[in-house]
Design a protein around this motif. Structure first.
Motif, PDB file in Angstrom:
ATOM      1  N   LEU A  97     -19.032  14.748 -25.916  1.00 12.80           N
ATOM      2  CA  LEU A  97     -19.677  13.457 -25.665  1.00 12.80           C
ATOM      3  C   LEU A  97     -19.756  13.228 -24.167  1.00 12.80           C
ATOM      4  O   LEU A  97     -18.735  13.006 -23.505  1.00 12.80           O
ATOM      5  CB  LEU A  97     -18.876  12.334 -26.333  1.00 12.80           C
ATOM      6  N   VAL A  98     -20.971  13.263 -23.611  1.00 11.85           N
ATOM      7  CA  VAL A  98     -21.164  13.186 -22.167  1.00 11.85           C
ATOM      8  C   VAL A  98     -22.183  12.100 -21.838  1.00 11.85           C
ATOM      9  O   VAL A  98     -23.266  12.044 -22.434  1.00 11.85           O
ATOM     10  CB  VAL A  98     -21.658  14.534 -21.592  1.00 11.85           C
ATOM     11  N   ALA A  99     -21.824  11.237 -20.881  1.00 11.44           N
ATOM     12  CA  ALA A  99     -22.763  10.247 -20.337  1.00 11.44           C
ATOM     13  C   ALA A  99     -23.072  10.641 -18.898  1.00 11.44           C
ATOM     14  O   ALA A  99     -22.171  11.008 -18.138  1.00 11.44           O
ATOM     15  CB  ALA A  99     -22.151   8.848 -20.381  1.00 11.44           C
ATOM     16  N   THR A 100     -24.338  10.580 -18.506  1.00 10.33           N
ATOM     17  CA  THR A 100     -24.709  11.073 -17.179  1.00 10.33           C
ATOM     18  C   THR A 100     -25.890  10.301 -16.609  1.00 10.33           C
ATOM     19  O   THR A 100     -26.702   9.745 -17.354  1.00 10.33           O
ATOM     20  CB  THR A 100     -25.070  12.572 -17.247  1.00 10.33           C
ATOM     21  N   GLN A 101     -25.964  10.269 -15.300  1.00  6.70           N
ATOM     22  CA  GLN A 101     -27.218   9.872 -14.684  1.00  6.70           C
ATOM     23  C   GLN A 101     -28.220  11.005 -14.885  1.00  6.70           C
ATOM     24  O   GLN A 101     -27.842  12.110 -15.262  1.00  6.70           O
ATOM     25  CB  GLN A 101     -27.009   9.588 -13.195  1.00  6.70           C
ATOM     26  N   ASN A 125     -21.411  18.016 -33.131  1.00  5.84           N
ATOM     27  CA  ASN A 125     -21.594  16.647 -32.642  1.00  5.84           C
ATOM     28  C   ASN A 125     -21.677  16.679 -31.119  1.00  5.84           C
ATOM     29  O   ASN A 125     -20.690  16.483 -30.413  1.00  5.84           O
ATOM     30  CB  ASN A 125     -20.427  15.761 -33.096  1.00  5.84           C
ATOM     31  N   LEU A 126     -22.877  16.959 -30.598  1.00  3.82           N
ATOM     32  CA  LEU A 126     -23.125  16.954 -29.157  1.00  3.82           C
ATOM     33  C   LEU A 126     -23.884  15.685 -28.799  1.00  3.82           C
ATOM     34  O   LEU A 126     -24.904  15.368 -29.423  1.00  3.82           O
ATOM     35  CB  LEU A 126     -23.952  18.169 -28.729  1.00  3.82           C
ATOM     36  N   VAL A 127     -23.384  14.970 -27.785  1.00  2.00           N
ATOM     37  CA  VAL A 127     -24.032  13.742 -27.332  1.00  2.00           C
ATOM     38  C   VAL A 127     -24.236  13.832 -25.830  1.00  2.00           C
ATOM     39  O   VAL A 127     -23.288  14.070 -25.076  1.00  2.00           O
ATOM     40  CB  VAL A 127     -23.176  12.497 -27.667  1.00  2.00           C
ATOM     41  N   LEU A 128     -25.484  13.647 -25.379  1.00  3.51           N
ATOM     42  CA  LEU A 128     -25.799  13.606 -23.959  1.00  3.51           C
ATOM     43  C   LEU A 128     -26.640  12.356 -23.716  1.00  3.51           C
ATOM     44  O   LEU A 128     -27.807  12.299 -24.103  1.00  3.51           O
ATOM     45  CB  LEU A 128     -26.567  14.861 -23.523  1.00  3.51           C
ATOM     46  N   LEU A 129     -26.043  11.341 -23.091  1.00  2.00           N
ATOM     47  CA  LEU A 129     -26.703  10.064 -22.868  1.00  2.00           C
ATOM     48  C   LEU A 129     -27.005   9.893 -21.384  1.00  2.00           C
ATOM     49  O   LEU A 129     -26.107   9.971 -20.545  1.00  2.00           O
ATOM     50  CB  LEU A 129     -25.804   8.907 -23.341  1.00  2.00           C
ATOM     51  N   GLU A 130     -28.278   9.679 -21.041  1.00  2.00           N
ATOM     52  CA  GLU A 130     -28.665   9.428 -19.658  1.00  2.00           C
ATOM     53  C   GLU A 130     -28.774   7.924 -19.443  1.00  2.00           C
ATOM     54  O   GLU A 130     -29.525   7.242 -20.146  1.00  2.00           O
ATOM     55  CB  GLU A 130     -29.994  10.104 -19.346  1.00  2.00           C
ATOM     56  N   ASP A 131     -28.023   7.401 -18.462  1.00  2.00           N
ATOM     57  CA  ASP A 131     -28.016   5.955 -18.259  1.00  2.00           C
ATOM     58  C   ASP A 131     -27.653   5.635 -16.814  1.00  2.00           C
ATOM     59  O   ASP A 131     -27.497   6.538 -15.979  1.00  2.00           O
ATOM     60  CB  ASP A 131     -27.023   5.294 -19.225  1.00  2.00           C
ATOM     61  N   THR A 144     -16.865   5.486 -25.777  1.00  2.00           N
ATOM     62  CA  THR A 144     -18.108   5.958 -26.382  1.00  2.00           C
ATOM     63  C   THR A 144     -18.353   7.415 -25.994  1.00  2.00           C
ATOM     64  O   THR A 144     -18.766   8.228 -26.823  1.00  2.00           O
ATOM     65  CB  THR A 144     -19.301   5.094 -25.937  1.00  2.00           C
ATOM     66  N   CYS A 145     -18.134   7.729 -24.728  1.00  2.00           N
ATOM     67  CA  CYS A 145     -18.217   9.102 -24.232  1.00  2.00           C
ATOM     68  C   CYS A 145     -16.920   9.434 -23.505  1.00  2.00           C
ATOM     69  O   CYS A 145     -16.292   8.555 -22.919  1.00  2.00           O
ATOM     70  CB  CYS A 145     -19.407   9.283 -23.287  1.00  2.00           C
ATOM     71  N   HIS A 146     -16.535  10.697 -23.530  1.00  2.00           N
ATOM     72  CA  HIS A 146     -15.270  11.091 -22.925  1.00  2.00           C
ATOM     73  C   HIS A 146     -15.421  11.530 -21.482  1.00  2.00           C
ATOM     74  O   HIS A 146     -14.455  11.508 -20.713  1.00  2.00           O
ATOM     75  CB  HIS A 146     -14.622  12.206 -23.742  1.00  2.00           C
ATOM     76  N   ILE A 147     -16.644  11.957 -21.097  1.00  2.00           N
ATOM     77  CA  ILE A 147     -16.912  12.429 -19.739  1.00  2.00           C
ATOM     78  C   ILE A 147     -18.136  11.702 -19.201  1.00  2.00           C
ATOM     79  O   ILE A 147     -19.116  11.505 -19.925  1.00  2.00           O
ATOM     80  CB  ILE A 147     -17.169  13.949 -19.715  1.00  2.00           C
ATOM     81  N   THR A 294     -10.452  18.158 -24.018  1.00  2.00           N
ATOM     82  CA  THR A 294     -10.481  19.118 -25.117  1.00  2.00           C
ATOM     83  C   THR A 294     -10.971  20.462 -24.588  1.00  2.00           C
ATOM     84  O   THR A 294     -11.489  20.570 -23.464  1.00  2.00           O
ATOM     85  CB  THR A 294     -11.422  18.641 -26.223  1.00  2.00           C
ATOM     86  N   GLU A 295     -10.841  21.496 -25.404  1.00  2.00           N
ATOM     87  CA  GLU A 295     -11.337  22.809 -25.006  1.00  2.00           C
ATOM     88  C   GLU A 295     -12.847  22.776 -24.791  1.00  2.00           C
ATOM     89  O   GLU A 295     -13.368  23.423 -23.874  1.00  2.00           O
ATOM     90  CB  GLU A 295     -10.979  23.854 -26.065  1.00  2.00           C
ATOM     91  N   ALA A 296     -13.548  22.012 -25.623  1.00  2.00           N
ATOM     92  CA  ALA A 296     -15.001  21.900 -25.464  1.00  2.00           C
ATOM     93  C   ALA A 296     -15.351  21.274 -24.118  1.00  2.00           C
ATOM     94  O   ALA A 296     -16.265  21.733 -23.421  1.00  2.00           O
ATOM     95  CB  ALA A 296     -15.588  21.068 -26.606  1.00  2.00           C
ATOM     96  N   GLU A 297     -14.636  20.225 -23.740  1.00  2.00           N
ATOM     97  CA  GLU A 297     -14.907  19.543 -22.471  1.00  2.00           C
ATOM     98  C   GLU A 297     -14.583  20.438 -21.289  1.00  2.00           C
ATOM     99  O   GLU A 297     -15.316  20.464 -20.296  1.00  2.00           O
ATOM    100  CB  GLU A 297     -14.117  18.238 -22.420  1.00  2.00           C
ATOM    101  N   LYS A 298     -13.493  21.195 -21.378  1.00  2.00           N
ATOM    102  CA  LYS A 298     -13.142  22.132 -20.303  1.00  2.00           C
ATOM    103  C   LYS A 298     -14.227  23.196 -20.145  1.00  2.00           C
ATOM    104  O   LYS A 298     -14.621  23.536 -19.024  1.00  2.00           O
ATOM    105  CB  LYS A 298     -11.803  22.807 -20.609  1.00  2.00           C
ATOM    106  N   ARG A 299     -14.715  23.713 -21.263  1.00  2.00           N
ATOM    107  CA  ARG A 299     -15.755  24.740 -21.197  1.00  2.00           C
ATOM    108  C   ARG A 299     -17.035  24.188 -20.584  1.00  2.00           C
ATOM    109  O   ARG A 299     -17.679  24.846 -19.753  1.00  2.00           O
ATOM    110  CB  ARG A 299     -16.030  25.287 -22.595  1.00  2.00           C
ATOM    111  N   PHE A 300     -17.419  22.983 -21.009  1.00  2.00           N
ATOM    112  CA  PHE A 300     -18.625  22.366 -20.479  1.00  2.00           C
ATOM    113  C   PHE A 300     -18.507  22.158 -18.968  1.00  2.00           C
ATOM    114  O   PHE A 300     -19.439  22.467 -18.210  1.00  2.00           O
ATOM    115  CB  PHE A 300     -18.882  21.033 -21.179  1.00  2.00           C
ATOM    116  N   LEU A 301     -17.369  21.649 -18.504  1.00  2.00           N
ATOM    117  CA  LEU A 301     -17.181  21.399 -17.075  1.00  2.00           C
ATOM    118  C   LEU A 301     -17.154  22.704 -16.284  1.00  2.00           C
ATOM    119  O   LEU A 301     -17.662  22.756 -15.155  1.00  2.00           O
ATOM    120  CB  LEU A 301     -15.901  20.599 -16.844  1.00  2.00           C
TER     121      LEU A 301
END
Length: 310
Positions: A97-101, A125-131, A144-147, A294-301
């Motif tokens: 779950l990622v929120a980003t500009q 469950n992949l979430v990418l929210l641009e805001d 809502t998002c972890h990163i 989480t492992e998923a968040e570490k991999r994404f980063l």
């Protein structure tokens, strides 16, 4: 020790998110009076006024904000516990779950994460929210998002970091980029080694409607436009429209220099540094201070950091 009423915590979380007891009730299928009574009883029990009622809506008090933050942490942990151990059937979900500009590097990182780690997952469950900055910080603090991934300018660094501290967010700087314009191949300025603010005056500045990041020649408010700031503007809502405008007009967009980054593959855009600015554009990722990646968040980063190497 008193028992904690989990349902009441869900009520106050929904009221804070919607800014309205009525809308929270509609969201939770509960009557206005039930939520009002539950909040009133909780306020009496803990001796804190959680919300301020105004003609424009319901807003948390300072003490209420702190209480709601703690309540959301508890609810998030409870939801995680229930979904992991008590929901049937038990399944392994790939969740990120990622929120980003608006940032191409983040989109590319998410795509590579999907292709590398979870393209064949049964449950995903992949979430990418641009805001905007405010909404990203809100989504991270309320679970809502972890990163969150955000830009800020180096001249505003102290103020920006102080805000993150107040929200109890942990941050890590990803990269620092010279402030640059993005223009199309064939643009009259495309062969310039650098540009100045005055050189941009005869071309339309393409801006997003909802946020100012660099404060250079910026006027995103639709209802206000002053030619004393600059002569021309094109205001857009989303990143796809922005790219089409850049690639098909003589307009320019101001942001990071994406051409320095490892993922860069565009052939129809040119990035040129703006010489007469006294700051850089920095990018950070943030999380709640108590959130364990989480492992998923570490991999994404890891993927995102690799993209930003140059």
């Amino acid at each position: 020790m008193r028992n904690i009423n989990i349902q009441t915590l869900r009520y106050i979380s929904a009221v804070e998110q919607t800014g309205s007891i009525s809308r929270a009730g509609q969201q939770l299928y509960v009557s206005h009076s039930t939520i009002s009574r539950a909040i009133r009883e909780l306020e009496n029990e803990i001796g804190i006024t959680l919300f301020q009622r105004t003609s424009k809506g319901v807003f948390p008090t300072t003490a209420g904000n702190e209480f709601i933050y703690q309540a959301r942490s508890l609810l998030a942990d409870l939801d995680s516990l229930e979904s992991r151990y008590f929901e049937q059937p038990q399944v392994v979900r790939d969740t990120l779950l990622v929120a980003t500009q608006r940032y191409t590097a983040v989109t590319n990182a998410m795509m590579k994460y999907y292709r590398t780690y979870c393209q064949n997952s049964e449950y995903l469950n992949l979430v990418l929210l641009e805001d905007t900055t405010d909404q990203i910080l809100r989504m991270v603090t309320n679970h809502t998002c972890h990163i969150g991934v955000l830009h800020y300018t180096s001249d505003q660094e102290d103020t920006f970091f102080e805000r993150l501290k107040l929200l109890d967010l942990e941050w890590h700087v990803l990269e620092s980029s010279p402030v640059s314009i993005q223009i199309r191949q064939g643009h009259p300025l495309a062969s310039q080694p650098f540009v100045t603010v005055s050189m941009l005056q005869d071309y339309p500045h393409i801006t997003y409607v909802d946020e100012d990041v660099t404060h250079i020649n910026y006027c995103s408010d639709i209802s206000h436009f002053s030619n004393s700031i600059y002569k021309k503007r094109i205001v857009v809502q989303d990143r796809g429209t922005m790219r089409q405008m850049v690639n098909n007009t003589d307009g320019y967009y101001i942001g990071c220099d994406a051409s320095r980054m490892k993922f860069y593959s565009e052939t129809d855009s040119v990035y040129i540094h703006i010489k007469d600015v006294n700051f850089t554009l920095k990018t950070v990722w943030v999380k709640r201070s108590r959130h364990i990646l989480t492992e998923a968040e570490k991999r994404f980063l890891d993927i995102l950091r690799d993209f930003l190497k140059f």
